[in-house]
Design a protein around this motif. Structure first.
Motif, mmCIF file in Angstrom:
data_model
loop_
_atom_site.group_PDB
_atom_site.id
_atom_site.type_symbol
_atom_site.label_atom_id
_atom_site.label_comp_id
_atom_site.label_asym_id
_atom_site.label_seq_id
_atom_site.Cartn_x
_atom_site.Cartn_y
_atom_site.Cartn_z
ATOM 1 N N VAL A 277 0.874 -1.184 0.000
ATOM 2 C CA VAL A 277 0.000 0.000 0.000
ATOM 3 C C VAL A 277 0.908 1.230 0.000
ATOM 4 C CG1 VAL A 277 -1.822 1.236 1.227
ATOM 5 C CG2 VAL A 277 -1.766 -1.265 1.272
ATOM 6 N N VAL A 278 0.885 1.976 -1.095
ATOM 7 C CA VAL A 278 1.812 3.100 -1.271
ATOM 8 C C VAL A 278 1.040 4.414 -1.194
ATOM 9 C CG1 VAL A 278 3.592 4.074 -2.797
ATOM 10 C CG2 VAL A 278 3.108 1.618 -2.889
ATOM 11 N N THR A 279 1.526 5.340 -0.350
ATOM 12 C CA THR A 279 0.957 6.694 -0.302
ATOM 13 C C THR A 279 2.110 7.673 -0.586
ATOM 14 O OG1 THR A 279 1.414 7.243 2.002
ATOM 15 C CG2 THR A 279 -0.544 5.909 1.611
ATOM 16 N N PRO A 280 1.844 8.971 -0.744
ATOM 17 C CA PRO A 280 2.952 9.886 -1.005
ATOM 18 C C PRO A 280 4.049 9.821 0.070
ATOM 19 C CG PRO A 280 0.874 10.977 -1.461
ATOM 20 C CD PRO A 280 0.532 9.644 -0.854
ATOM 21 N N ASP A 281 3.679 9.516 1.349
ATOM 22 C CA ASP A 281 4.712 9.531 2.407
ATOM 23 C C ASP A 281 5.031 8.170 2.989
ATOM 24 O OD1 ASP A 281 4.082 12.328 2.383
ATOM 25 O OD2 ASP A 281 2.353 11.803 3.643
ATOM 26 N N THR A 282 4.264 7.135 2.655
ATOM 27 C CA THR A 282 4.468 5.843 3.324
ATOM 28 C C THR A 282 4.421 4.694 2.326
ATOM 29 O OG1 THR A 282 2.101 5.532 3.682
ATOM 30 C CG2 THR A 282 3.313 6.611 5.462
ATOM 31 N N GLN A 283 4.866 3.528 2.822
ATOM 32 C CA GLN A 283 4.827 2.317 2.004
ATOM 33 C C GLN A 283 4.640 1.148 2.969
ATOM 34 O OE1 GLN A 283 7.672 2.437 -1.214
ATOM 35 N NE2 GLN A 283 8.340 0.400 -0.600
ATOM 36 N N ALA A 284 3.516 0.433 2.902
ATOM 37 C CA ALA A 284 3.277 -0.658 3.855
ATOM 38 C C ALA A 284 3.077 -1.972 3.105
ATOM 39 C CB ALA A 284 2.036 -0.346 4.689
ATOM 40 N N GLU A 285 3.891 -2.977 3.467
ATOM 41 C CA GLU A 285 3.719 -4.304 2.852
ATOM 42 C C GLU A 285 2.657 -5.065 3.633
ATOM 43 O OE1 GLU A 285 7.781 -5.900 0.945
ATOM 44 O OE2 GLU A 285 7.760 -5.794 3.131
ATOM 45 N N LEU A 286 1.705 -5.642 2.953
ATOM 46 C CA LEU A 286 0.720 -6.495 3.615
ATOM 47 C C LEU A 286 0.969 -7.917 3.107
ATOM 48 C CD1 LEU A 286 -2.503 -4.296 3.216
ATOM 49 C CD2 LEU A 286 -0.774 -4.205 5.005
ATOM 50 N N ILE A 287 1.212 -8.835 4.060
ATOM 51 C CA ILE A 287 1.615 -10.191 3.666
ATOM 52 C C ILE A 287 0.776 -11.210 4.442
ATOM 53 C CG2 ILE A 287 3.570 -11.824 3.554
ATOM 54 C CD1 ILE A 287 5.427 -9.360 3.913
ATOM 55 N N LEU A 288 0.297 -12.237 3.757
ATOM 56 C CA LEU A 288 -0.378 -13.327 4.476
ATOM 57 C C LEU A 288 0.650 -14.419 4.770
ATOM 58 C CD1 LEU A 288 -3.816 -13.966 2.717
ATOM 59 C CD2 LEU A 288 -3.325 -12.525 4.692
ATOM 60 N N THR A 289 0.679 -14.900 6.022
ATOM 61 C CA THR A 289 1.575 -16.019 6.368
ATOM 62 C C THR A 289 0.850 -17.330 6.027
ATOM 63 O OG1 THR A 289 0.608 -16.182 8.555
ATOM 64 C CG2 THR A 289 2.519 -14.699 8.301
ATOM 65 N N GLU A 290 1.599 -18.448 6.096
ATOM 66 C CA GLU A 290 0.955 -19.757 5.854
ATOM 67 C C GLU A 290 -0.157 -19.995 6.868
ATOM 68 O OE1 GLU A 290 3.719 -23.034 5.556
ATOM 69 O OE2 GLU A 290 4.825 -21.926 4.000
ATOM 70 N N GLU A 291 0.098 -19.551 8.106
ATOM 71 C CA GLU A 291 -0.884 -19.699 9.178
ATOM 72 C C GLU A 291 -2.181 -18.941 8.818
ATOM 73 O OE1 GLU A 291 -0.107 -21.720 11.462
ATOM 74 O OE2 GLU A 291 -1.850 -21.407 12.756
ATOM 75 N N ASP A 292 -2.008 -17.708 8.309
ATOM 76 C CA ASP A 292 -3.177 -16.909 7.898
ATOM 77 C C ASP A 292 -3.984 -17.658 6.841
ATOM 78 O OD1 ASP A 292 -2.466 -14.712 9.462
ATOM 79 O OD2 ASP A 292 -1.259 -13.808 7.860
ATOM 80 N N VAL A 293 -3.257 -18.225 5.868
ATOM 81 C CA VAL A 293 -3.947 -18.908 4.766
ATOM 82 C C VAL A 293 -4.715 -20.110 5.315
ATOM 83 C CG1 VAL A 293 -3.625 -20.123 2.566
ATOM 84 C CG2 VAL A 293 -2.265 -18.080 3.073
ATOM 85 N N LYS A 294 -4.073 -20.854 6.249
ATOM 86 C CA LYS A 294 -4.748 -22.024 6.861
ATOM 87 C C LYS A 294 -6.023 -21.590 7.568
ATOM 88 C CE LYS A 294 -0.950 -24.782 8.177
ATOM 89 N NZ LYS A 294 -0.119 -24.754 9.366
ATOM 90 N N ASN A 295 -5.984 -20.387 8.148
ATOM 91 C CA ASN A 295 -7.159 -19.884 8.884
ATOM 92 C C ASN A 295 -8.124 -19.122 7.994
ATOM 93 O OD1 ASN A 295 -6.324 -20.907 11.340
ATOM 94 N ND2 ASN A 295 -5.004 -19.140 11.720
#
Ligand code: PMT
Length: 320
Positions: A277-295
């Motif tokens: 997620v990119v904004t003019p002042d920030t950059q945030a990576e959003l990642i699903l772990t294997e655990e997240d996918v299992k859930n």
């Protein structure tokens, strides 16, 4: 609220892209929907979803299509509604739809059965086989609540022309609610088209030999949307690439060019588990772990949570 400015792009849109006959009616529906929900204390998000279709003939047999299943838009609609938003869902006809998306891979006839003891006569009662569709009661209950509260307004498009005119109508309708509107532009929109004036009427004949196509560039609709049609809204565009090395550069360039609030950058193959997620002042990576996918956690839940917080801040800044 100031009247939206008329630009040369408006003229081009009207001349080269066929105007859908129901556009004014849909604009009024969207305007009523937005007004009703803002009066009830909600925010409104316009989600675009699915790919646009570009016809090669006016009596269309062949067309170019942009890839998008509609899953990102459909699942995001559910998370926005859960976060208190009302959703205008501008989607490609027959692409994935909120709530129903859960069952999209199932053959309906495999999911139904005659009530036990009844044969297959005309009046026999048919029920859902809950082994095939274990989630039906939960999803149906939520869908019916959403329908009763009129939290979802579905609008369909097929072609690029329909998409462009309906998006413009949506932007003008939502301009009346200012910063309470969010645009979440997840649709995959063609960059190329054949102008109506150059399109052959009838099916292109293979007997004329190999086909050479010359396509015009589609005007970038983000520009008038941000500058003219809905200048106070919170606008999120998506950037899809297949080459990871150019993705973030292109996302930043889009923010510089269009001056909107957010680009969600994704790579085709990893889009279900990773976005930036990119904004003019920030950059945030959003990642699903294997655990997240299992859930069964979906990345759209994280995207929507990130964006609803950013929208909150945006509204507070406008007020303060
Ligand atoms: O539907 P799924 O299968 O779940 O996949 C989701 C997705 C990969 C399609 C989605 O996450 C995504 O990335 N959508 C945007 C794809 C795209 O068209 O990217 P683009 O680089 O061509 O366009 C960038 C932005 O400009 C888009 O927000 C688009 O709405 C906008 N645009 C594009 C063309 C145009 N003429 N005018 C525009 O404003």
């Amino acid at each position: 609220m100031a009247e939206p400015r008329i630009t040369s792009l408006d003229g081009k849109l009207a001349e080269e892209f066929a105007i859908p006959s129901h556009v004014d009616e849909v604009k009024e529906q969207m305007s009523d929907f937005a007004g009703h929900h803002v009066r009830a204390g909600r925010r409104v998000v316009l989600i675009t979803s699915g790919g646009t279709k570009v016809p090669l003939e006016s009596r269309t047999v062949r067309f170019l299509d942009n890839f998008s299943s509609g899953r990102r838009g459909a699942s995001s609609a559910e998370y926005f509604i859960d976060s208190g938003y009302a959703v205008i869902f501008l989607h490609r006809h027959r692409s994935l739809f909120p709530y129903a998306r859960t069952f999209s891979t199932i053959n309906m006839l495999d999911a139904l059965q005659f009530r036990s003891g009844q044969g297959g006569s005309g009046s026999a009662e048919v029920v859902v086989n809950q082994q095939v569709l274990p989630n039906v009661p939960k999803v149906l209950k939520r869908y019916q609540e959403v329908k009763e509260q009129r939290l979802l307004l579905p609008i369909e498009f097929n072609t690029l022309s329909e998409y462009l005119h309906l998006l413009k109508a949506a932007a003008q309708a939502l301009n009346t609610i200012g910063s309470k509107a969010m645009f979440y532009l997840a649709a995959a929109v063609s960059d190329f088209y054949i102008p109506a004036s150059e399109m052959p009427e009838h099916k292109i004949q293979s007997s004329n030999g190999p086909l050479q196509l010359s396509l015009n560039m589609v005007p970038k609709i983000l520009s008038p949307l941000v500058k003219d049609w809905a200048p106070q809204a919170f606008v999120v565009s998506f950037k899809l690439e297949t080459d990871a090395t150019i993705l973030l550069g292109k996302a930043r360039r889009a923010l510089d060019t269009y001056r909107h609030q957010v680009v969600v950058a994704n790579i085709l193959d990893s889009r279900r588990g990773y976005v930036v997620v990119v904004t003019p002042d920030t950059q945030a990576e959003l990642i699903l772990t294997e655990e997240d996918v299992k859930n069964d956690i979906e990345i759209e839940e994280r995207i929507v949570s990130n964006l609803t917080s950013a929208h909150n801040k945006f509204i507070n800044q406008q007020v303060g």
